[in-house]
Design a protein around this motif. Structure first.
Motif, PDB file in Angstrom:
ATOM      1  N   LYS A  11      -3.129   2.741   6.978  1.00 54.71           N
ATOM      2  CA  LYS A  11      -3.980   2.781   8.164  1.00 54.71           C
ATOM      3  C   LYS A  11      -3.159   2.505   9.406  1.00 54.71           C
ATOM      4  O   LYS A  11      -3.671   2.094  10.441  1.00 54.71           O
ATOM      5  CB  LYS A  11      -5.101   1.752   8.026  1.00 54.71           C
TER       6      LYS A  11
ATOM      7  N   HIS B 168       0.859  -1.194   0.000  1.00 52.56           N
ATOM      8  CA  HIS B 168       0.000   0.000   0.000  1.00 52.56           C
ATOM      9  C   HIS B 168       0.892   1.240   0.000  1.00 52.56           C
ATOM     10  O   HIS B 168       2.095   1.157   0.204  1.00 52.56           O
ATOM     11  CB  HIS B 168      -0.951  -0.004   1.208  1.00 52.56           C
TER      12      HIS B 168
ATOM     13  N   ARG C  97      -1.036   7.247   1.255  1.00 52.70           N
ATOM     14  CA  ARG C  97      -2.387   7.784   1.260  1.00 52.70           C
ATOM     15  C   ARG C  97      -3.397   6.780   1.794  1.00 52.70           C
ATOM     16  O   ARG C  97      -4.353   7.145   2.486  1.00 52.70           O
ATOM     17  CB  ARG C  97      -2.767   8.190  -0.174  1.00 52.70           C
ATOM     18  N   THR C  98      -3.150   5.505   1.508  1.00 55.13           N
ATOM     19  CA  THR C  98      -4.099   4.474   1.974  1.00 55.13           C
ATOM     20  C   THR C  98      -3.609   3.794   3.243  1.00 55.13           C
ATOM     21  O   THR C  98      -4.177   2.780   3.668  1.00 55.13           O
ATOM     22  CB  THR C  98      -4.316   3.425   0.875  1.00 55.13           C
TER      23      THR C  98
END
Length: 189
Positions: A187, A181, A184-185
């Motif tokens: 988590k 990933h 921006r994505t």
């Protein structure tokens, strides 16, 4: 001329004073024609030199009232006359010798073209390739596509075009440094 003559039958000319006429048309258009100065308010007679429909309507009215109008072509500007054309082309153009036989100039000053100026606007980033470079690159891509196939090598595009694609490339996150990933994505894995 013929079109203006046929359209002039729809117009009514009224004498105003001396050489001025008021010409009214079927579509409530109204123009002033001055026959003394050879001027119409639509300005077509001045611009083209050919009498407009308003002028021809005035000439029809003058002829109906018994005035001697003469021929219609006499109101056309002399530029359009056949005699003017014949006079312009009456002189012959003499043939000239070839460039090799021209005399060499004794002038010590050599005239050079003006300096080149770049045109305004955003300059092109990509270099213009010559015809030889284009043909060489086309022959290379054809030979590579024959040897490599359509899949490409190490993430290169189809046919070995040399451009990198994002296919089969793993993305690394700049925050957590994990693969799969991007930031921006992310988590917070």
């Amino acid at each position: 001329m013929e079109t203006n003559t046929t359209n002039a039958s729809n117009y009514i000319a009224r004498w105003n004073s001396s050489d001025k006429y008021e010409v009214q048309g079927p579509w409530q258009d109204q123009h002033v024609v001055d026959m003394g100065q050879r001027v119409c308010s639509c300005r077509k007679w001045e611009l083209t030199g050919i009498p407009c429909r308003h002028v021809i309507a005035v000439l029809f009215d003058k002829a109906d009232n018994g005035e001697d109008v003469g021929e219609l072509y006499t109101y056309v500007h002399k530029v359009h006359w056949l005699e003017t054309w014949k006079e312009a082309y009456s002189y012959k153009v003499e043939p000239i010798k070839g460039r090799i036989m021209w005399p060499v100039s004794d002038c010590p000053i050599k005239i050079s073209p003006p300096p080149h100026r770049d045109q305004p606007g955003r300059p092109k980033k990509k270099r213009q390739r010559s015809m030889e470079e284009k043909s060489q690159s086309q022959s290379q891509t054809q030979s590579q596509s024959q040897t490599i196939g359509a899949s490409g090598i190490d993430g290169h595009g189809p046919g070995g075009s040399g451009k990198l694609t994002r296919k089969f490339i793993t993305v690394t996150c700049s925050k957590c440094k994990n693969k799969g990933h991007n930031a921006r994505t992310c988590k917070g894995q």
